[in-house]
Design an enzyme around this catalytic site. Sequence first.
Site, mmCIF file in Angstrom:
data_model
loop_
_atom_site.group_PDB
_atom_site.id
_atom_site.type_symbol
_atom_site.label_atom_id
_atom_site.label_comp_id
_atom_site.label_asym_id
_atom_site.label_seq_id
_atom_site.Cartn_x
_atom_site.Cartn_y
_atom_site.Cartn_z
ATOM 1 N N GLU A 144 -8.861 -0.261 0.070
ATOM 2 C CA GLU A 144 -9.064 -1.439 0.915
ATOM 3 C C GLU A 144 -9.939 -1.031 2.096
ATOM 4 O OE1 GLU A 144 -5.214 -4.283 0.478
ATOM 5 O OE2 GLU A 144 -4.858 -2.394 1.524
ATOM 6 N N GLU A 174 0.220 -0.201 -8.469
ATOM 7 C CA GLU A 174 -1.054 -0.549 -7.825
ATOM 8 C C GLU A 174 -1.662 0.702 -7.208
ATOM 9 O OE1 GLU A 174 -0.951 -4.249 -5.674
ATOM 10 O OE2 GLU A 174 -2.343 -3.500 -4.163
#
EC number: 2.4.1.207
Length: 292
Positions: A110, A106
Amino acid sequence: MNRIRYCFELVSVLFLMFTANARARGRGAIDFDVNYVVTWGQDHILKLNQGKEVQLSMDYSSGSGFESKSHYGSGFFQMRIKLPPRDSAGVVTAFYLTSKGDTHDEVDFEFLGNRQGKPIAIQTNVFSNGQGGREQKFVPWFDPTTSFHTYGILWNPYQIVFYVDKVPIRVFKNIKKSGVNYPSKPMQLVASLWNGENWATSGGKEKINWAYAPFKAQYQGFSDHGCHVNGQSNNANVCGSTRYWWNTRTYSQLSANEQKVMENVRAKYMTYDYCSDRPRYPVPPSECRWNQ
């Protein structure tokens, strides 16, 4: 008279160049449905501008999200995003690459909301073979809620680079030879707006103020600059060819100027680096010395 004619002709040429560029930009805008699909919160997603823009929303009942139809093994992925305004503490807006499973890879952007008047945090993270814990946080040098800004991820066999408005803010190098796992599984591009109040703002102390709901984030830029790969495969190495421009030598490392710009941004705007968190990591993770 000749001078006036010259000025008129120059203005005419500049006008034609401007209109041509505008048309080119218009042709380059890709409809959301070409490369992406809504995955959750279907009634909380609105397509705008003939599908060239998508608005995610979140209220007490649900957030929302979408993902790419394709899996990728390398590429340069960008999205233009405008974040929820006002009091957005506990609200997480995300843009990231991810594979599936417990040992997933990943690469995260964010955006962690905050109380009105306090800065939103840009948090980056890298997971490889299920191992994360590599957070770095930045305070943006602009207001990300008033206009669109471009966030990019370069992922190739040499490095992962995080960009904000084409400015590199972080590099994660492929140093597998030193025993550090590097994202190598096929990944999809994902975007979401969700409730992260248990951790996102002040370590979870600041909860969502639902009086400001629905929270809304806008996304633009749905083009596809990645190497497509079978999502059932566990190996993205087939996408390492230099026939893809993002895998060429130019993108194997930052230029001297890019490195200088990144160091300046990190010195001024980085607020947290896992590599410097001694209570958490008494001995810095081995990749830290390679990624400064």
